[in-house]
Enzyme design. Sequence first.
Site, short mmCIF file in Angstrom:
data_model
loop_
_atom_site.label_atom_id
_atom_site.label_comp_id
_atom_site.label_asym_id
_atom_site.label_seq_id
_atom_site.Cartn_x
_atom_site.Cartn_y
_atom_site.Cartn_z
N GLY A 13 22.35 63.29 77.41
CA GLY A 13 21.03 62.96 77.92
C GLY A 13 21.15 62.13 79.18
N LEU A 14 20.86 62.74 80.32
CA LEU A 14 21.09 62.09 81.61
C LEU A 14 19.78 61.89 82.36
CD1 LEU A 14 24.29 64.07 82.66
CD2 LEU A 14 24.15 61.86 81.48
N ARG A 16 16.45 59.15 83.19
CA ARG A 16 16.40 57.93 83.99
C ARG A 16 17.33 56.84 83.47
NH1 ARG A 16 10.03 57.22 83.66
NH2 ARG A 16 10.58 57.96 81.57
N ASN A 100 14.59 55.75 71.28
CA ASN A 100 13.60 55.02 70.50
C ASN A 100 13.29 55.74 69.19
OD1 ASN A 100 13.12 52.74 72.14
ND2 ASN A 100 11.83 53.93 73.51
N SER A 126 16.56 48.34 76.08
CA SER A 126 15.44 47.97 76.92
C SER A 126 15.94 47.60 78.31
CB SER A 126 14.67 46.79 76.31
OG SER A 126 13.56 46.44 77.11
N GLY A 128 14.62 49.89 81.19
CA GLY A 128 13.93 50.83 82.05
C GLY A 128 14.75 51.26 83.25
N LYS A 194 13.86 46.72 68.12
CA LYS A 194 13.36 47.34 69.36
C LYS A 194 11.93 47.85 69.18
CE LYS A 194 13.64 49.14 73.56
NZ LYS A 194 12.65 50.20 73.64
N HIS A 197 9.77 44.91 69.47
CA HIS A 197 9.81 44.54 70.89
C HIS A 197 8.78 45.34 71.67
CE1 HIS A 197 11.19 45.68 74.96
NE2 HIS A 197 11.69 44.46 75.06
N ASN A 198 8.72 46.65 71.43
CA ASN A 198 7.78 47.49 72.17
C ASN A 198 6.34 47.22 71.75
OD1 ASN A 198 10.13 48.52 73.23
ND2 ASN A 198 9.47 50.65 73.10
N GLU A 201 5.41 44.30 73.63
CA GLU A 201 5.20 44.76 75.01
C GLU A 201 3.79 45.31 75.19
OE1 GLU A 201 6.94 48.67 76.97
OE2 GLU A 201 8.50 47.14 76.74
#
Length: 343
Positions: A13-14, A16, A100, A126, A128, A194, A197-198, A201
């Site tokens: 998986g390449l 972002r 996720n 996390s 981005g 996580k 965490h989101n 967010e």
Amino acid sequence: MTTSHPQQIAMVGLGRMGANLVRRLVRDGHRCVVYDVNPAAVAGLVGERIEGATSLFDLVERLSAPRTVWLMLPAALTQGALDELAAHLSPDDVIIDGGNSYYKDDIVRARDLSARGIHYVDCGTSGGVWGLERGYSLMIGGETPVVERLDPIFRTISPGRDRRSPTPSRDPDVGTAASGYLHCGPSGAGHFVKMVHNGVEYGMMAAIAEGLSIIRHANVGTLARSADAETTPLRDPENFAYDIEVAEVAEVWRHGSVVSSWLMDLTAEALARSPELADYSGRVSDSGEGRWTVEAAIAESVPAPVISAALFQRYESRALGDFTAKVLSAMRAGFGGHVEKGS
């Protein structure tokens, strides 16, 4: 940033984040084998210490045992890739899911793979699109010996001891949390942390957005306003006669204020480019973590009104409340003869 124990790792998986994870790893001396369903994404990364693979089987064949494969895929695609990959792996190999995924899925996956001698690590990631330079905060779940084996990888990907001042009441030499990565517990614990965490967010983003919107509309007392039975009168319009530049407020909040944060930095940058945010429609997606957080809060009987409201706000942004509004309008028309006003 250098590691004395470079390792070989595969990245599936390449997008972002996946591509930048690879760049950060090889920059610190690790060797990577990469695969993506888009051959151009693979070709764009191949270079020093980076080999390209044409399939998951080819990817596994290029790795030395014990193998480590990191999946950086949308949650909906992870299980299929994991099943195909596991068919080619051997005992003591490791699969890391850095996406996720739902933490309950991690528990099942770890158990199923363990029966075949394959280790599974869930790693909430996390950072981005800025993670290549800033590093990624990592929340890790899995068996302690396996997580310890992978420590050089996690240490490279994480921010390390960044410019933030140490927490005064903590011993700076104890644990890895101050370096930006943490083994949270057994399988699923990383993605659980996580997930929350989101959810946090969501709430922080909603509060910033709502606050700036209140400031933007602080001139409502100077605008023409209907005087009819369908419009709430504005008391003391002279108290709402401020034309405040929202972009400037966002900027001043970045410097020394209690709400200064990376989210505030990003907001100020967006408003500096376009004070009206003309490139955005206001449709806000949710990828699962917010609703999973609310579900966990309900199961634990933990009040979470802010996160819940922020989640429902995202549904509203996608016009999913339109039918609700029509029912409300129909009831008002029925009991009071209220006629809908145009926008």
